[in-house]
Enzyme design. Structure first.
Site, PDB file in Angstrom:
ATOM      1  N   ALA A  20       1.513   3.883  -2.170  1.00 12.41           N
ATOM      2  CA  ALA A  20       1.228   5.238  -2.695  1.00 12.41           C
ATOM      3  C   ALA A  20       0.944   6.215  -1.554  1.00 12.41           C
ATOM      4  O   ALA A  20       0.376   5.816  -0.539  1.00 12.41           O
ATOM      5  CB  ALA A  20       0.045   5.171  -3.650  1.00 12.41           C
ATOM      6  N   PRO A  21       1.384   7.473  -1.724  1.00 12.81           N
ATOM      7  CA  PRO A  21       2.008   8.090  -2.894  1.00 12.81           C
ATOM      8  C   PRO A  21       3.540   7.979  -2.949  1.00 12.81           C
ATOM      9  O   PRO A  21       4.158   8.580  -3.817  1.00 12.81           O
ATOM     10  CB  PRO A  21       1.590   9.556  -2.756  1.00 12.81           C
ATOM     11  N   ASP A  26       1.364  -0.098   5.570  1.00  6.00           N
ATOM     12  CA  ASP A  26       0.599   1.103   5.914  1.00  6.00           C
ATOM     13  C   ASP A  26      -0.819   0.810   5.449  1.00  6.00           C
ATOM     14  O   ASP A  26      -1.182   1.079   4.309  1.00  6.00           O
ATOM     15  CB  ASP A  26       1.207   2.312   5.194  1.00  6.00           C
ATOM     16  N   CYS A  46      -3.182   5.470   9.914  1.00  6.02           N
ATOM     17  CA  CYS A  46      -3.381   6.853  10.355  1.00  6.02           C
ATOM     18  C   CYS A  46      -4.788   6.959  10.939  1.00  6.02           C
ATOM     19  O   CYS A  46      -5.549   7.860  10.617  1.00  6.02           O
ATOM     20  CB  CYS A  46      -3.153   7.849   9.224  1.00  6.02           C
ATOM     21  N   GLY A  99       5.843   8.302  -0.093  1.00  6.00           N
ATOM     22  CA  GLY A  99       6.634   8.941   0.962  1.00  6.00           C
ATOM     23  C   GLY A  99       7.467   7.952   1.756  1.00  6.00           C
ATOM     24  O   GLY A  99       8.661   8.168   2.009  1.00  6.00           O
ATOM     25  N   LYS A 100       6.858   6.839   2.112  1.00  7.84           N
ATOM     26  CA  LYS A 100       7.570   5.849   2.929  1.00  7.84           C
ATOM     27  C   LYS A 100       8.569   5.059   2.071  1.00  7.84           C
ATOM     28  O   LYS A 100       9.640   4.689   2.536  1.00  7.84           O
ATOM     29  CB  LYS A 100       6.559   4.928   3.624  1.00  7.84           C
ATOM     30  N   CYS A 106       0.859  -1.202   0.000  1.00  8.35           N
ATOM     31  CA  CYS A 106       0.000   0.000   0.000  1.00  8.35           C
ATOM     32  C   CYS A 106       0.884   1.238   0.000  1.00  8.35           C
ATOM     33  O   CYS A 106       0.796   2.111   0.856  1.00  8.35           O
ATOM     34  CB  CYS A 106      -0.929   0.001   1.216  1.00  8.35           C
TER      35      CYS A 106
END
Length: 421
Positions: free
Chosen positions: A243-244, A309, A362, A246-247, A241
């Site tokens: 996108a976008p 995530d 989140c 950052g991780k 998972c």
């Protein structure tokens, strides 16, 4: 006419969310519209539940379906009077004027009368406590956090700070100084060593060398993902998972010689991953479209580490995405919990014995976080929790939970290790 146009675009965006039930992130502002427009939109949506109760009380009769844009227009005016720094007389005049632009001059008197009443009652209306969240979510948050719910509501109704992650090559202190020279003042976050919180949000195009990968806009809580997974060079790592991106890019910064696979089910969002990898000049990541709860993307090689995530309610990032309060429904939570469970089950099978899986959301809802991981541990004898020792968030029976506070979004982390056979 320019001010009327600002409010006309704002009205379109508000109707997009309230009437069409679409996400604000998918709304296209004409010609990168002004910050005033966006502040009006986000503010009205942020306080929608409070404003809607006030306006509904003042409307003698509910409006016809085809005139619900007028209801939204009154919400926009009410937000300006109650929560913005715009002078009340200007707010009322400019908002009423929109009725002409949308060819509904009959509504002028109605909009004017209600907004003037709200202005007269301003002190009383603001003195009345209102969580400005949907009833079901108010109940959940009060149930889960009896000591903290007022703080959560307050944070969710404020604008989140802009936080960046500085690329190690640019060195944090040097970049902080560069920003300062551009008139951008920032603060460090002790717990996130690459993070700078901007005192005032700005366009990414004002950030020095942004286009060359100097930094990435990412909340302090999200920046802990890669650090907690602790990627090492030459490990085989999955960013599920992703996108976008950052991780994904953060994992590459911490372990540039690791082999990383980034998957996501959404083709459009995967384009963002590719764009971010290009901006950071990273060519070592294998990007694949695939469902994390299935095997269609997997080549059979087990992973040393997995960052999950997980799809979630996003109730920890409401201050960044206030439309969540309108778009998320109780039934969505049950579906998300099931999906998270399926993904966890599937990814556990592609993890090496002795490998580590970091579960992140989140969300602040326990069903998606603590309770999800308790259930997983109870049903998997080969899984054990690795305690997260961080001066961050609140300790839970399993994992660690951050509630939304000034420098951090609401986030949950749990770290699991697979037994060696």
């Amino acid at each position: 006419m320019e001010n009327s146009n600002v409010r006309l675009v704002a009205l379109d965006a508000i109707c997009w969310v309230v009437l069409e039930k679409k996400s604000l992130s998918a709304f296209v502002y004409p010609d990168q519209n002004s910050s005033l427009t966006k502040s009006l939109v986000f503010g009205t949506i942020r306080f929608y539940h409070q404003l809607n109760d006030i306006v509904t009380d003042l409307l003698k009769h509910s409006l016809k379906k085809e005139d619900l844009d007028i209801h939204c227009l009154i919400l926009l005016g009410a937000y300006q009077i109650l929560h913005s720094n715009i002078a009340a007389h200007a707010s009322i005049f400019e908002t009423v004027d929109v009725t002409n632009t949308i060819d509904k001059p009959w509504a002028k008197g109605l909009v004017n009368a209600i907004l003037r009443q709200i202005d007269r009652d301003k002190a009383k209306l603001l003195s009345e406590k209102h969580a400005s969240h949907p009833t079901w979510l108010v109940k959940k948050i009060k149930q889960y956090y009896p000591q903290d719910f007022e703080q959560i509501f307050k944070q969710n109704n404020t604008q989140a700070p802009m936080t960046i992650r500085v690329h190690p090559d640019f060195q944090l202190d040097n970049y902080k100084q560069q920003l300062s020279e551009c008139g951008i003042t920032t603060q460090k976050i002790k717990i996130a060593p690459q993070a700078l919180v901007l005192d005032q949000a700005t366009s990414v195009f004002n950030l020095p060398e942004f286009e060359y990968g100097a930094c990435y806009v990412q909340d302090g809580s999200a920046q802990l993902s890669a650090t907690l997974l602790d990627p090492q060079n030459h490990e085989y790592i999955l960013d599920a998972c992703s996108a976008p991106g950052g991780k994904t890019t953060h994992l590459c910064e911490l372990a540039p010689k690791a082999s990383i696979v980034a998957i996501d089910s959404d083709e459009h969002r995967l384009e963002r991953v590719q764009e971010n990898l290009q901006r950071f000049n990273i060519s070592s990541v294998k990007v694949i479209q695939g469902q994390a709860q299935q095997y269609d993307w997997w080549d059979g090689e087990l992973f040393d580490k997995i960052l999950l995530d997980a799809p979630c309610s996003a109730t920890g990032v409401i201050r960044r995405h206030p439309d969540i309060k309108l778009l998320r429904k109780p039934k969505d939570i049950a579906a998300l919990v099931t999906l998270q469970q399926q993904i966890l089950e599937n990814l556990w099978t592609v993890l090496k014995p002795g490998g580590t899986l970091l579960y992140a959301t989140c969300s602040i809802l326990k069903t998606e976080n603590e309770q999800q991981i308790i259930r997983f541990l109870e049903s998997h004898e080969d899984a054990k929790e690795i305690k997260i020792d961080l001066d961050w968030g609140i300790k839970t029976s399993v994992g660690i939970q951050q509630l939304p506070i000034h420098n951090f979004d609401g986030f949950y982390y749990a770290k699991l290790q697979k037994a060696v056979e």
